[in-house]
Scaffold this active site. Structure first.
Site, PDB file in Angstrom:
ATOM      1  N   LEU A   1      -3.271   3.560  11.100  1.00 41.78           N
ATOM      2  CA  LEU A   1      -4.338   4.338  10.473  1.00 41.78           C
ATOM      3  C   LEU A   1      -5.010   3.471   9.407  1.00 41.78           C
ATOM      4  CD1 LEU A   1      -5.376   7.194  11.017  1.00 41.78           C
ATOM      5  CD2 LEU A   1      -4.344   7.879   8.861  1.00 41.78           C
ATOM      6  N   ASP A   2      -6.255   3.121   9.667  1.00 38.74           N
ATOM      7  CA  ASP A   2      -7.003   2.247   8.759  1.00 38.74           C
ATOM      8  C   ASP A   2      -7.964   3.092   7.925  1.00 38.74           C
ATOM      9  OD1 ASP A   2      -8.258  -0.420   7.944  1.00 38.74           O
ATOM     10  OD2 ASP A   2      -9.954   0.724   8.730  1.00 38.74           O
TER      11      ASP A   2
ATOM     12  N   ASP B   1      -0.513   8.167   7.897  1.00 41.50           N
ATOM     13  CA  ASP B   1      -0.142   6.790   8.314  1.00 41.50           C
ATOM     14  C   ASP B   1       1.133   6.859   9.152  1.00 41.50           C
ATOM     15  OD1 ASP B   1      -1.089   5.354   5.130  1.00 41.50           O
ATOM     16  OD2 ASP B   1      -2.061   5.011   7.067  1.00 41.50           O
TER      17      ASP B   1
ATOM     18  N   ASP C   1       0.842  -1.209   0.000  1.00 42.20           N
ATOM     19  CA  ASP C   1       0.000   0.000   0.000  1.00 42.20           C
ATOM     20  C   ASP C   1       0.870   1.249   0.000  1.00 42.20           C
ATOM     21  OD1 ASP C   1      -2.117  -1.786   0.474  1.00 42.20           O
ATOM     22  OD2 ASP C   1      -1.906  -1.569   2.666  1.00 42.20           O
TER      23      ASP C   1
ATOM     24  N   ASP D   1      -2.813  -1.503  13.413  1.00 37.49           N
ATOM     25  CA  ASP D   1      -2.931  -0.795  12.146  1.00 37.49           C
ATOM     26  C   ASP D   1      -3.056   0.672  12.552  1.00 37.49           C
ATOM     27  OD1 ASP D   1      -5.361  -0.969   9.382  1.00 37.49           O
ATOM     28  OD2 ASP D   1      -3.696   0.401   9.805  1.00 37.49           O
TER      29      ASP D   1
ATOM     30  N   GLU E   1      -5.872  -6.520  11.624  1.00 40.41           N
ATOM     31  CA  GLU E   1      -7.183  -6.074  11.111  1.00 40.41           C
ATOM     32  C   GLU E   1      -8.234  -7.159  11.380  1.00 40.41           C
ATOM     33  OE1 GLU E   1      -6.025  -5.258   6.954  1.00 40.41           O
ATOM     34  OE2 GLU E   1      -6.410  -3.133   7.284  1.00 40.41           O
TER      35      GLU E   1
ATOM     36  N   GLU F   1       1.279  -2.457  10.800  1.00 39.01           N
ATOM     37  CA  GLU F   1       1.092  -2.569   9.349  1.00 39.01           C
ATOM     38  C   GLU F   1       2.191  -1.823   8.620  1.00 39.01           C
ATOM     39  OE1 GLU F   1      -2.454  -0.676   7.894  1.00 39.01           O
ATOM     40  OE2 GLU F   1      -1.734  -0.716   5.862  1.00 39.01           O
ATOM     41  N   GLU F   2       2.664  -0.716   9.229  1.00 40.01           N
ATOM     42  CA  GLU F   2       3.620   0.158   8.530  1.00 40.01           C
ATOM     43  C   GLU F   2       5.071  -0.239   8.771  1.00 40.01           C
ATOM     44  OE1 GLU F   2       0.216   1.953   7.113  1.00 40.01           O
ATOM     45  OE2 GLU F   2       2.242   1.608   6.363  1.00 40.01           O
TER      46      GLU F   2
HETATM   47  P1  AHG Z   1      -5.462   0.511   5.325  1.00 40.88           P
HETATM   48  O1  AHG Z   1      -5.899   1.906   5.028  1.00 40.88           O
HETATM   49  O2  AHG Z   1      -5.019   0.312   6.750  1.00 40.88           O
HETATM   50  O3  AHG Z   1      -4.483  -0.022   4.317  1.00 40.88           O
HETATM   51  O4  AHG Z   1      -6.755  -0.423   5.223  1.00 40.88           O
HETATM   52  C1  AHG Z   1      -7.525  -0.334   4.079  1.00 40.88           C
HETATM   53  C2  AHG Z   1      -8.401  -1.548   4.035  1.00 40.88           C
HETATM   54  C3  AHG Z   1      -9.624  -1.439   4.932  1.00 40.88           C
HETATM   55  O5  AHG Z   1      -9.678  -0.270   5.689  1.00 40.88           O
HETATM   56  C4  AHG Z   1     -10.791  -1.447   3.990  1.00 40.88           C
HETATM   57  O6  AHG Z   1     -11.795  -2.322   4.436  1.00 40.88           O
HETATM   58  C5  AHG Z   1     -10.199  -1.960   2.691  1.00 40.88           C
HETATM   59  O7  AHG Z   1      -8.817  -1.682   2.707  1.00 40.88           O
HETATM   60  C6  AHG Z   1     -10.817  -1.289   1.514  1.00 40.88           C
HETATM   61  O8  AHG Z   1     -10.257  -1.923   0.378  1.00 40.88           O
HETATM   62  P2  AHG Z   1     -10.800  -1.535  -1.087  1.00 40.88           P
HETATM   63  O9  AHG Z   1     -10.444  -0.104  -1.299  1.00 40.88           O
HETATM   64  O10 AHG Z   1     -10.064  -2.501  -1.973  1.00 40.88           O
HETATM   65  O11 AHG Z   1     -12.287  -1.786  -1.081  1.00 40.88           O
HETATM   66 MN    MN Z   2      -6.301  -1.183   7.551  1.00 40.83          MN
HETATM   67 MN    MN Z   3      -3.468   1.193   7.763  1.00 43.84          MN
END
Ligand code: AHG
Ligand code: MN
Ligand code: MN
Length: 345
Positions: free
Chosen positions: A117-118, A70, A64, A115, A282, A93-94
């Site tokens: 920042l989700d 984050d 990501d 995590d 998560e 996560e980071e």
């Molecule tokens: P993060 O921001 O910690 O990487 O998590 C993102 C995750 C979660 O928050 C969410 O349910 C999912 O990614 C959304 O994924 P899509 O954009 O593929 O739907």
């Molecule tokens: Mn997340």
């Molecule tokens: Mn995150």
């Protein structure tokens, strides 16, 4: 008179007092975490003013893009948690690898997996985002924690929860004695009890999935979502779609209103199914919360909390929410043969 005068600190203390052998370590750990979350909440709320939107240009272990918030959340939580003496290591996560506790600080009996920042893709859209955390007791003796301490089943978690930076800032947590929610009162800087025991309705009317991924869904998911779009016998209406794209926000709605959240693997290449969400920080904490609220959480073939983590950033498919809704999804898995009738892998 305020609805509640119970702060999260008092609640955590009272929860821990129910355990005879409690040492106050878990209480101290969770208190430190709430302080970190107040700082993250402040940074999230002023992001548009302080020019801290945008990306850092780096990628994390899951591939990501890492946003500046984050990184700020990661650093804030690390600095709040590294010196308290409650932890033997952290996993984020980071961070690609284990995060050791600095040699100058004492080591404790817990490990924190989080995590920071989700929902980062939603930052610039001012959509709710959050922080997710999971706490395990170490299994190695003393000194620095090791990978062995981290690769656990979700059923071994000591505590789990999330902070939700939304129209209000909340903490929702469990230590295995039910799920409780607290809302930050900015005028006094305290999280006050606002949801005294969250119980998820046995069946909901919302389903939550990224419909844009439909081409990669497996057969049970395709058939199940198609089923939800038909008129429900009891209500005469189909389910409604609600998908925010921040796991914390989608799960909070599912916990409070009921319904079902799904992030199945991408099976475009059936020989190489690709799940997205990470087990340790998560999926396992959210599954612990959901079961504690009377709901259910499965990967499609087994209970999430029975899954043994095999790496720090282990990814798994997830279907969780109201017990009856998850049971219906399981029926579609059995009918399609992905789960032998009456047997879970
Ligand atoms: P993060 O921001 O910690 O990487 O998590 C993102 C995750 C979660 O928050 C969410 O349910 C999912 O990614 C959304 O994924 P899509 O954009 O593929 O739907
Ligand atoms: Mn997340
Ligand atoms: Mn995150």
């Amino acid at each position: 008179m305020e609805k509640s005068s119970i702060t999260v600190q008092r609640h955590i203390l009272e929860q821990e007092r129910k355990h005879q052998q409690a040492t106050g370590d878990l209480t101290g750990l969770l208190w430190d975490l709430t302080l970190a979350a107040k700082v993250v909440s402040r940074e999230v709320n002023r992001a548009g003013l302080a020019d801290i939107f945008g990306a850092t240009g780096e990628e994390n272990e899951s591939g990501d893009l890492v946003k500046r918030l984050d990184s700020i959340a990661q650093d804030t939580i690390y600095r709040a948690m590294d010196h308290g003496g409650h932890l033997c290591l952290m996993v984020s996560e980071e961070s690609p690898d284990l995060i050791p506790i600095p040699a100058k600080y004492p080591k404790g009996k817990y490990l924190l997996l989080y995590d920071p920042l989700d929902g980062s893709s939603n930052i610039e859209a001012n959509v709710s985002i959050g922080t997710i955390f999971s706490v395990h007791r170490r299994i190695t003796g003393s000194g620095d924690g090791t990978l062995e301490d981290c690769l656990r089943k979700g059923s071994e978690q000591v505590a789990a929860g999330y902070f939700l930076y939304g129209s209000s800032t909340m903490i929702v947590y469990t230590t295995g004695q039910g799920v409780y929610g607290f809302t930050l009162d900015p005028s006094i800087g305290e999280f006050m009890l606002s949801h005294d025991r969250i119980v998820t309705p046995p069946q909901g009317k919302y389903y939550s999935i990224n419909e844009g991924n439909a081409a990669g869904w497996d057969e049970p998911t395709r058939n199940y979502v198609q089923h939800l779009k038909q008129k429900d016998k009891a209500t005469g209406r189909p389910y409604s779609l609600r998908y925010i794209g921040s796991l914390v926000a989608d799960i909070h709605r599912t916990l409070v209103y009921g319904g079902i959240f799904l992030y199945p693997s991408d099976t475009s290449d059936p020989a190489n199914p690709k799940p997205k969400l990470r087990l340790l920080y998560e999926v396992a904490p959210m599954s612990f919360l959901m079961e504690q609220a009377g709901g259910a959480a499965i990967t499609g073939t087994q209970r999430v909390l029975d899954v043994q983590a095999t790496s720090l950033h282990h990814k798994v498919p997830i279907v969780l929410g109201s017990k009856q809704d998850v049971a219906t999804y399981e029926r579609f898995c059995t009918e399609s043969g992905t789960v032998p009738a009456g047997k879970k892998k």
